[in-house]
Motif scaffolding. Structure first.
Motif, short mmCIF file in Angstrom:
data_model
loop_
_atom_site.label_atom_id
_atom_site.label_comp_id
_atom_site.label_asym_id
_atom_site.label_seq_id
_atom_site.Cartn_x
_atom_site.Cartn_y
_atom_site.Cartn_z
N ASP A 25 -84.80 72.36 -39.91
CA ASP A 25 -85.27 73.57 -40.60
C ASP A 25 -84.78 74.87 -39.97
N ILE A 26 -83.97 74.77 -38.92
CA ILE A 26 -83.48 75.99 -38.27
C ILE A 26 -82.52 76.71 -39.22
N SER A 27 -82.62 78.01 -39.26
CA SER A 27 -81.76 78.79 -40.15
C SER A 27 -80.47 79.18 -39.45
N ARG A 28 -79.49 79.52 -40.24
CA ARG A 28 -78.22 79.97 -39.70
C ARG A 28 -78.42 81.22 -38.84
N ASP A 29 -79.29 82.12 -39.29
CA ASP A 29 -79.57 83.35 -38.54
C ASP A 29 -80.19 83.03 -37.18
N GLN A 30 -81.09 82.06 -37.14
CA GLN A 30 -81.71 81.67 -35.87
C GLN A 30 -80.67 81.09 -34.91
N VAL A 31 -79.75 80.30 -35.44
CA VAL A 31 -78.69 79.73 -34.60
C VAL A 31 -77.78 80.84 -34.08
N LYS A 32 -77.46 81.81 -34.94
CA LYS A 32 -76.63 82.95 -34.50
C LYS A 32 -77.31 83.71 -33.38
N LYS A 33 -78.60 83.96 -33.52
CA LYS A 33 -79.35 84.69 -32.50
C LYS A 33 -79.42 83.90 -31.20
N LEU A 34 -79.62 82.61 -31.30
CA LEU A 34 -79.66 81.76 -30.12
C LEU A 34 -78.31 81.76 -29.42
N PHE A 35 -77.24 81.65 -30.20
CA PHE A 35 -75.89 81.69 -29.63
C PHE A 35 -75.67 83.00 -28.89
#
Length: 101
Positions: A30-40
């Motif tokens: 359920d992780i969003s692309r935006d959340q992955v970008k922020k984590l990166f």
């Protein structure tokens, strides 16, 4: 005076926590692309900070084992950032034109 060893210890604790949490976070369907970008971005920033810390430790002639610990921590953050980048790539492929039919 700044206690560089304390900073390194704190960073190592955070790095160990991140090494446990990041893979689970990235595996969440359920992780969003935006959340992955922020984590990166956060992991990249952390890797840059540890790189600067390692350079300060080197410049201040800390013992080799301290420098090795800083290098390992720097590598850990780089690996975590790379795993986030891979997850983002996979998300982009999944959202690609082949899946929009």
């Amino acid at each position: 005076m700044t206690d560089w060893l304390d900073i390194l210890r704190e960073q190592a604790e955070t790095g160990a926590e991140m090494a446990r949490e990041v893979p689970a976070t990235l595996a969440n369907p359920d992780i969003s692309r935006d959340q992955v970008k922020k984590l990166f971005a956060a992991l990249e920033q952390q890797a840059e900070f540890v790189e600067k810390l390692r350079r300060v430790l080197e410049a201040n002639d800390f013992e080799p084992e301290v420098l090795v610990a800083a290098e390992k921590l720097e590598d850990r953050y780089a690996e975590l950032a790379a795993s986030a980048a891979e997850r983002l790539k996979a998300m982009r492929r999944a959202d690609g034109p082949a899946h929009r039919q």
